[in-house]
Design an enzyme around this catalytic site. Structure first.
Site, PDB file in Angstrom:
ATOM      1  N   SER A 124      10.172  36.000 -20.866  1.00  0.00           N
ATOM      2  CA  SER A 124      11.140  36.723 -21.698  1.00  0.00           C
ATOM      3  C   SER A 124      12.108  35.750 -22.337  1.00  0.00           C
ATOM      4  O   SER A 124      12.407  34.687 -21.767  1.00  0.00           O
ATOM      5  CB  SER A 124      11.908  37.697 -20.797  1.00  0.00           C
ATOM      6  N   TYR A 148      16.826  39.495 -12.496  1.00  0.00           N
ATOM      7  CA  TYR A 148      15.593  39.712 -13.277  1.00  0.00           C
ATOM      8  C   TYR A 148      15.219  38.438 -14.031  1.00  0.00           C
ATOM      9  O   TYR A 148      14.081  37.951 -13.949  1.00  0.00           O
ATOM     10  CB  TYR A 148      15.783  40.884 -14.261  1.00  0.00           C
ATOM     11  N   LYS A 152      11.911  35.540 -13.796  1.00  0.00           N
ATOM     12  CA  LYS A 152      11.076  35.011 -14.894  1.00  0.00           C
ATOM     13  C   LYS A 152      11.086  33.481 -14.864  1.00  0.00           C
ATOM     14  O   LYS A 152      10.036  32.833 -14.984  1.00  0.00           O
ATOM     15  CB  LYS A 152      11.580  35.517 -16.251  1.00  0.00           C
TER      16      LYS A 152
HETATM   17  P1  NAD Z   1       6.628  48.370 -17.779  1.00  0.00           P
HETATM   18  O1  NAD Z   1       7.536  48.683 -16.646  1.00  0.00           O
HETATM   19  O2  NAD Z   1       6.338  49.445 -18.758  1.00  0.00           O
HETATM   20  O3  NAD Z   1       5.232  47.780 -17.227  1.00  0.00           O
HETATM   21  C1  NAD Z   1       5.150  47.049 -16.038  1.00  0.00           C
HETATM   22  C2  NAD Z   1       4.046  47.650 -15.193  1.00  0.00           C
HETATM   23  O4  NAD Z   1       3.922  46.919 -13.969  1.00  0.00           O
HETATM   24  C3  NAD Z   1       4.309  49.113 -14.812  1.00  0.00           C
HETATM   25  O5  NAD Z   1       3.203  49.901 -15.191  1.00  0.00           O
HETATM   26  C4  NAD Z   1       4.479  49.075 -13.293  1.00  0.00           C
HETATM   27  O6  NAD Z   1       4.019  50.257 -12.675  1.00  0.00           O
HETATM   28  C5  NAD Z   1       3.679  47.841 -12.918  1.00  0.00           C
HETATM   29  N1  NAD Z   1       4.099  47.188 -11.665  1.00  0.00           N
HETATM   30  C6  NAD Z   1       5.342  46.794 -11.301  1.00  0.00           C
HETATM   31  N2  NAD Z   1       5.304  46.213 -10.091  1.00  0.00           N
HETATM   32  C7  NAD Z   1       4.005  46.238  -9.679  1.00  0.00           C
HETATM   33  C8  NAD Z   1       3.335  45.798  -8.505  1.00  0.00           C
HETATM   34  N3  NAD Z   1       3.991  45.252  -7.468  1.00  0.00           N
HETATM   35  N4  NAD Z   1       1.998  45.984  -8.414  1.00  0.00           N
HETATM   36  C9  NAD Z   1       1.300  46.565  -9.433  1.00  0.00           C
HETATM   37  N5  NAD Z   1       1.893  47.017 -10.543  1.00  0.00           N
HETATM   38  C10 NAD Z   1       3.226  46.851 -10.682  1.00  0.00           C
HETATM   39  O7  NAD Z   1       7.241  47.091 -18.528  1.00  0.00           O
HETATM   40  P2  NAD Z   1       6.855  46.439 -19.926  1.00  0.00           P
HETATM   41  O8  NAD Z   1       7.984  46.674 -20.862  1.00  0.00           O
HETATM   42  O9  NAD Z   1       5.498  46.832 -20.320  1.00  0.00           O
HETATM   43  O10 NAD Z   1       6.905  44.904 -19.523  1.00  0.00           O
HETATM   44  C11 NAD Z   1       5.740  44.190 -19.143  1.00  0.00           C
HETATM   45  C12 NAD Z   1       6.144  42.782 -18.740  1.00  0.00           C
HETATM   46  O11 NAD Z   1       6.810  42.147 -19.836  1.00  0.00           O
HETATM   47  C13 NAD Z   1       7.119  42.715 -17.565  1.00  0.00           C
HETATM   48  O12 NAD Z   1       6.789  41.610 -16.760  1.00  0.00           O
HETATM   49  C14 NAD Z   1       8.459  42.509 -18.238  1.00  0.00           C
HETATM   50  O13 NAD Z   1       9.374  41.838 -17.403  1.00  0.00           O
HETATM   51  C15 NAD Z   1       8.059  41.635 -19.420  1.00  0.00           C
HETATM   52  N6  NAD Z   1       9.017  41.735 -20.536  1.00  0.00           N
HETATM   53  C16 NAD Z   1       9.324  42.965 -21.044  1.00  0.00           C
HETATM   54  C17 NAD Z   1      10.249  43.059 -22.075  1.00  0.00           C
HETATM   55  C18 NAD Z   1      10.625  44.411 -22.634  1.00  0.00           C
HETATM   56  O14 NAD Z   1      11.641  44.509 -23.319  1.00  0.00           O
HETATM   57  N7  NAD Z   1       9.879  45.464 -22.414  1.00  0.00           N
HETATM   58  C19 NAD Z   1      10.841  41.901 -22.608  1.00  0.00           C
HETATM   59  C20 NAD Z   1      10.472  40.662 -22.076  1.00  0.00           C
HETATM   60  C21 NAD Z   1       9.550  40.591 -21.037  1.00  0.00           C
HETATM   61  C1  UD1 Z   2      17.776  43.418 -22.451  1.00  0.00           C
HETATM   62  C2  UD1 Z   2      18.001  42.552 -21.252  1.00  0.00           C
HETATM   63  C3  UD1 Z   2      16.979  41.414 -21.285  1.00  0.00           C
HETATM   64  C4  UD1 Z   2      15.571  41.985 -21.304  1.00  0.00           C
HETATM   65  C5  UD1 Z   2      15.451  42.908 -22.516  1.00  0.00           C
HETATM   66  C6  UD1 Z   2      14.127  43.589 -22.569  1.00  0.00           C
HETATM   67  C7  UD1 Z   2      20.375  42.801 -20.708  1.00  0.00           C
HETATM   68  C8  UD1 Z   2      21.710  42.136 -20.654  1.00  0.00           C
HETATM   69  N1  UD1 Z   2      19.363  42.076 -21.247  1.00  0.00           N
HETATM   70  O1  UD1 Z   2      17.913  42.624 -23.612  1.00  0.00           O
HETATM   71  O2  UD1 Z   2      17.138  40.587 -20.148  1.00  0.00           O
HETATM   72  O3  UD1 Z   2      14.609  40.938 -21.403  1.00  0.00           O
HETATM   73  O4  UD1 Z   2      16.461  43.917 -22.448  1.00  0.00           O
HETATM   74  O5  UD1 Z   2      13.960  44.475 -21.505  1.00  0.00           O
HETATM   75  O6  UD1 Z   2      20.220  43.929 -20.279  1.00  0.00           O
HETATM   76  N2  UD1 Z   2      22.938  48.193 -27.123  1.00  0.00           N
HETATM   77  C9  UD1 Z   2      23.882  49.139 -27.467  1.00  0.00           C
HETATM   78  N3  UD1 Z   2      23.836  50.359 -26.858  1.00  0.00           N
HETATM   79  C10 UD1 Z   2      22.890  50.691 -25.929  1.00  0.00           C
HETATM   80  C11 UD1 Z   2      21.910  49.712 -25.581  1.00  0.00           C
HETATM   81  C12 UD1 Z   2      21.982  48.464 -26.192  1.00  0.00           C
HETATM   82  O7  UD1 Z   2      24.764  48.888 -28.291  1.00  0.00           O
HETATM   83  O8  UD1 Z   2      22.904  51.818 -25.405  1.00  0.00           O
HETATM   84  C13 UD1 Z   2      22.966  46.878 -27.783  1.00  0.00           C
HETATM   85  C14 UD1 Z   2      23.158  45.717 -26.829  1.00  0.00           C
HETATM   86  O9  UD1 Z   2      24.519  45.467 -26.609  1.00  0.00           O
HETATM   87  C15 UD1 Z   2      22.439  44.580 -27.585  1.00  0.00           C
HETATM   88  C16 UD1 Z   2      21.323  45.314 -28.353  1.00  0.00           C
HETATM   89  O10 UD1 Z   2      21.725  46.677 -28.410  1.00  0.00           O
HETATM   90  O11 UD1 Z   2      23.322  44.006 -28.518  1.00  0.00           O
HETATM   91  C17 UD1 Z   2      19.964  45.203 -27.677  1.00  0.00           C
HETATM   92  O12 UD1 Z   2      20.089  45.649 -26.327  1.00  0.00           O
HETATM   93  P1  UD1 Z   2      18.809  45.892 -25.391  1.00  0.00           P
HETATM   94  O13 UD1 Z   2      17.833  46.741 -26.094  1.00  0.00           O
HETATM   95  O14 UD1 Z   2      19.311  46.358 -24.060  1.00  0.00           O
HETATM   96  O15 UD1 Z   2      18.150  44.458 -25.275  1.00  0.00           O
HETATM   97  P2  UD1 Z   2      18.794  43.060 -24.802  1.00  0.00           P
HETATM   98  O16 UD1 Z   2      20.175  43.201 -24.326  1.00  0.00           O
HETATM   99  O17 UD1 Z   2      18.543  42.072 -25.884  1.00  0.00           O
END
Ligand code: NAD
Ligand code: UD1
Length: 336
Positions: A124, A148, A152
């Site tokens: 991330s 979290y 990573k």
């Molecule tokens: P998500 O929660 O929708 O998907 C994660 C999946 O992993 C879920 O289906 C959950 O049931 C499964 N899981 C969790 N722990 C497990 C375990 N112990 N065994 C088996 N399955 C397990 O999340 P996502 O948004 O699809 O994210 C996927 C990956 O990308 C994650 O590692 C997350 O940290 C990373 N990531 C997500 C974002 C984002 O904004 N969505 C941003 C950066 C990185």
């Molecule tokens: C957040 C996480 C980041 C994670 C990412 C994806 C935090 C501090 N960071 O990123 O670690 O990898 O999600 O899961 O939580 N905002 C509002 N109102 C809201 C929600 C968000 O104004 O109700 C604003 C936030 O202040 C930010 C922007 O929207 O400026 C994006 O927020 P968000 O979607 O939560 O993502 P990140 O903070 O970038």
């Protein structure tokens, strides 16, 4: 190729399964459904007209993980499974360390034993902490501000050590910026349990009438309109980033690291406006205090992924907002 997708029932995982099947890969999903529903995989099959194998299994249970490698000759693993809520990770850090770190160690040990040494890991942009300058390049300093983010970083370091010890591993660390949007069919999308923490899922719950208004966390940042700026990337572009990374693994690159972002930042107010245009709905909002731990602005330099993988994000802000709205509107209660 036969690809094991951990966390494949989740948001990014399910979109990646669609693109893998579209490219005629064989897909095996391992997920414990702790933050997802098996319905997402039913929809993946519906979209693609293809099948996949699903194991409801937990990475914390090594025997369950081993069983998958015994039953399938896996070519590469895409490792999405993990817990991802920043606020929750601050309140229950041990659960996050146990699930994300121990789960990954079990997976890596099972892979090692099965001699499967190709892996793409979901990292991330959070690993860049508060960047000194923008856009962010892959060689910027790394830091974590919450448990979290620390999981990573720790997993990235574990993978670096693993590669140092055994050069047969091929490892891609993909650092995602802010994934949003949904498949254009509206069949799959982001389905957070409870009140969303992230901006776009929150806006879509307001648009569909489940939440009264959005709180904009701060309008006094040093950004053009004072609200936070992020590199929002369409989840289908992100999924395709994984597809483009797979062949790279088979060129024996060792460890490679790529930013998956668009290279453009949009502010919270721009996202609200984009969503209003796409949905035809008014999004009521009020300015609230800054959210602790938030940074002002963050966007990627995605040039390395373009040069080395031939991948770049194609979809626009309008696509991100329209597709999110289409999913939300068709599935007001998500998969439930
Ligand atoms: P998500 O929660 O929708 O998907 C994660 C999946 O992993 C879920 O289906 C959950 O049931 C499964 N899981 C969790 N722990 C497990 C375990 N112990 N065994 C088996 N399955 C397990 O999340 P996502 O948004 O699809 O994210 C996927 C990956 O990308 C994650 O590692 C997350 O940290 C990373 N990531 C997500 C974002 C984002 O904004 N969505 C941003 C950066 C990185
Ligand atoms: C957040 C996480 C980041 C994670 C990412 C994806 C935090 C501090 N960071 O990123 O670690 O990898 O999600 O899961 O939580 N905002 C509002 N109102 C809201 C929600 C968000 O104004 O109700 C604003 C936030 O202040 C930010 C922007 O929207 O400026 C994006 O927020 P968000 O979607 O939560 O993502 P990140 O903070 O970038």
């Amino acid at each position: 190729m036969k690809i094991l997708v951990t966390g494949g029932a989740g948001y990014i995982g399910s979109h990646t399964c669609v693109e893998l099947l579209n490219e005629n890969h064989e897909v095996v999903v391992l997920d414990n459904l702790s933050n997802s529903s098996e319905e997402s995989l039913t929809r993946v099959k519906k979209i693609t007209g293809k099948s996949l194998e699903f194991y409801k299994a937990d990475l914390l249970n090594k025997k369950q993980v081993d069983a998958v490698f015994l039953e399938h000759k896996i070519d590469a693993v895409i490792h999405f499974a993990g817990l991802k809520a920043v606020g929750e990770s601050v309140s229950i850090p041990l659960k996050y360390f146990h699930n994300n770190i121990t789960g990954t160690l079990n997976l890596l040990c099972a892979m090692n034993e099965a001699n499967v040494k190709n892996i793409i890991f979901s990292s991330s942009a959070t690993v860049y902490g508060d960047p000194l300058s923008l856009p962010i390049k892959e060689d910027f300093p790394l830091s974590a501000t919450n448990p979290y983010g620390r999981t990573k970083l720790m997993i990235e370091e574990i993978l670096q050590d693993l590669y140092r010890s055994d050069k047969n591993w091929n490892i891609a660390l993909l650092r995602y910026f802010n994934p949003v949007g949904a498949h254009k069919s509206g069949e799959i999308g982001e389905d957070p349990f409870g009140i969303p923490n992230n901006l776009v899922p929150y806006i879509s719950k307001v648009a569909v009438g489940f939440l009264p208004r959005l709180n904009v966390f701060g309008n006094d940042y040093n950004t053009p309109d004072g609200t936070g700026v992020r590199d929002f990337i369409h989840v289908v572009d992100l999924a395709l980033g994984h597809i483009r990374t797979l062949p790279k693994l088979f060129t024996n690159p060792g460890i490679v690291i790529y930013n998956l972002g668009t290279g453009t930042g949009f502010s919270v107010l721009e996202m609200i406006k984009g969503f209003e245009t796409a949905s035809g709905k008014k999004i009521p909002y009020k300015i609230a205090d800054r959210r602790p731990g938030d940074i002002a602005a963050c966007w990627a330099d995605p040039a390395k992924a373009k040069d080395e993988l031939g991948w770049e994000a194609k979809k626009t802000l309008d696509d991100m907002c329209k597709d999110t709205w289409n999913w939300q509107n068709k599935n007001p209660n998500g998969y439930r």
